[in-house]
Motif scaffolding. Sequence first.
Motif, short mmCIF file in Angstrom:
data_model
loop_
_atom_site.label_atom_id
_atom_site.label_comp_id
_atom_site.label_asym_id
_atom_site.label_seq_id
_atom_site.Cartn_x
_atom_site.Cartn_y
_atom_site.Cartn_z
N PRO A 32 32.90 53.37 34.87
CA PRO A 32 33.22 52.98 36.23
C PRO A 32 32.00 53.12 37.13
O PRO A 32 31.20 54.04 36.96
N PHE A 33 31.84 52.17 38.06
CA PHE A 33 30.65 52.20 38.92
C PHE A 33 30.98 51.98 40.39
O PHE A 33 30.09 52.03 41.23
N THR A 34 32.25 51.77 40.73
CA THR A 34 32.62 51.60 42.13
C THR A 34 33.39 52.83 42.62
O THR A 34 33.94 53.58 41.82
N THR A 35 33.40 52.99 43.93
CA THR A 35 34.07 54.16 44.51
C THR A 35 35.37 53.79 45.21
O THR A 35 35.97 54.62 45.89
N GLU A 36 35.81 52.53 45.03
CA GLU A 36 37.09 52.12 45.61
C GLU A 36 37.70 50.99 44.78
O GLU A 36 37.01 50.31 44.03
N THR A 53 36.95 51.71 38.83
CA THR A 53 36.59 50.30 38.78
C THR A 53 37.73 49.51 38.14
O THR A 53 38.16 49.83 37.03
N GLU A 54 38.20 48.52 38.87
CA GLU A 54 39.24 47.63 38.38
C GLU A 54 38.65 46.74 37.28
O GLU A 54 37.53 46.24 37.43
N PHE A 55 39.37 46.57 36.19
CA PHE A 55 38.92 45.64 35.15
C PHE A 55 38.96 44.22 35.69
O PHE A 55 39.91 43.82 36.36
N ALA A 76 47.32 35.54 25.04
CA ALA A 76 48.30 36.60 24.76
C ALA A 76 49.23 36.84 25.96
O ALA A 76 50.09 37.71 25.90
N GLY A 77 49.04 36.07 27.04
CA GLY A 77 49.86 36.25 28.24
C GLY A 77 49.54 37.52 29.00
O GLY A 77 50.40 38.08 29.68
N MET A 78 48.30 37.98 28.87
CA MET A 78 47.88 39.23 29.51
C MET A 78 46.85 38.97 30.60
O MET A 78 46.18 37.95 30.59
N SER A 79 46.73 39.92 31.51
CA SER A 79 45.78 39.84 32.60
C SER A 79 45.41 41.26 33.03
O SER A 79 46.09 42.22 32.66
N PHE A 80 44.35 41.37 33.83
CA PHE A 80 43.98 42.67 34.40
C PHE A 80 44.65 42.90 35.75
O PHE A 80 44.67 44.02 36.25
N ALA A 95 49.62 44.43 40.79
CA ALA A 95 49.42 45.50 39.81
C ALA A 95 48.04 45.27 39.21
O ALA A 95 47.69 44.14 38.86
N VAL A 96 47.25 46.33 39.11
CA VAL A 96 45.90 46.24 38.56
C VAL A 96 45.67 47.40 37.59
O VAL A 96 46.30 48.45 37.70
N VAL A 97 44.76 47.17 36.64
CA VAL A 97 44.37 48.22 35.70
C VAL A 97 42.86 48.38 35.75
O VAL A 97 42.13 47.48 36.15
#
Length: 179
Positions: A32-36, A53-55, A76-80, A95-97
């Motif tokens: 991770p490299f961000t602070t928000e 860091t959000e993917f 695969a029907g997937m997202s970040f 929703a985020v990962v």
Amino acid sequence: MTAAQAPGQQAFVTLNGNLKTEAWWVIADFQPFTTEVRGIPASQIRKSWCKATEFRKDLIPKELMFENGADAMKGAGMSFAIEGRFDGGATKQIAVVGVFQECAGQKGRFMLVLDQPDGEKPRIRFVDAVRTNRQFAALSKGKGGKLVLWGCMECDGYSVLKWDRKKNRFGWEPQAEEP
């Protein structure tokens, strides 16, 4: 070993293993490299976090995200990140990962559900964070608007998050059926 460089930063993704024998998401290590995340300081998500860091697909090398010219996650029907109204209310949510790093150094993956009120700063509705050496995570939509959190792209390792109207909060479902 392969590395993806975030602009002006150390490599966001490094692979510690052999791509011929292991899937990239199994051997990926994220820095991770961000602070928000979405304008919310990491320390407001969890007090012990210094970085989060959000993917995003643009942070991961194309050769990992695309197989034979096709977007493997999309296939695969997937997202970040997934938008919806996961609690059935009027306010849009996302929703985020991603990956976090605690100030003491431990890393892990997170999932956030954020309210996105028009013209206002996003508001945290749900946080799930796990310290782990395998930080990859992805999302998909499940039956009835539920969110499905995946720990890999081609496995049965998932958890289903749903809105509990009685308790007025999000909660994990027992893993009993297909998402």
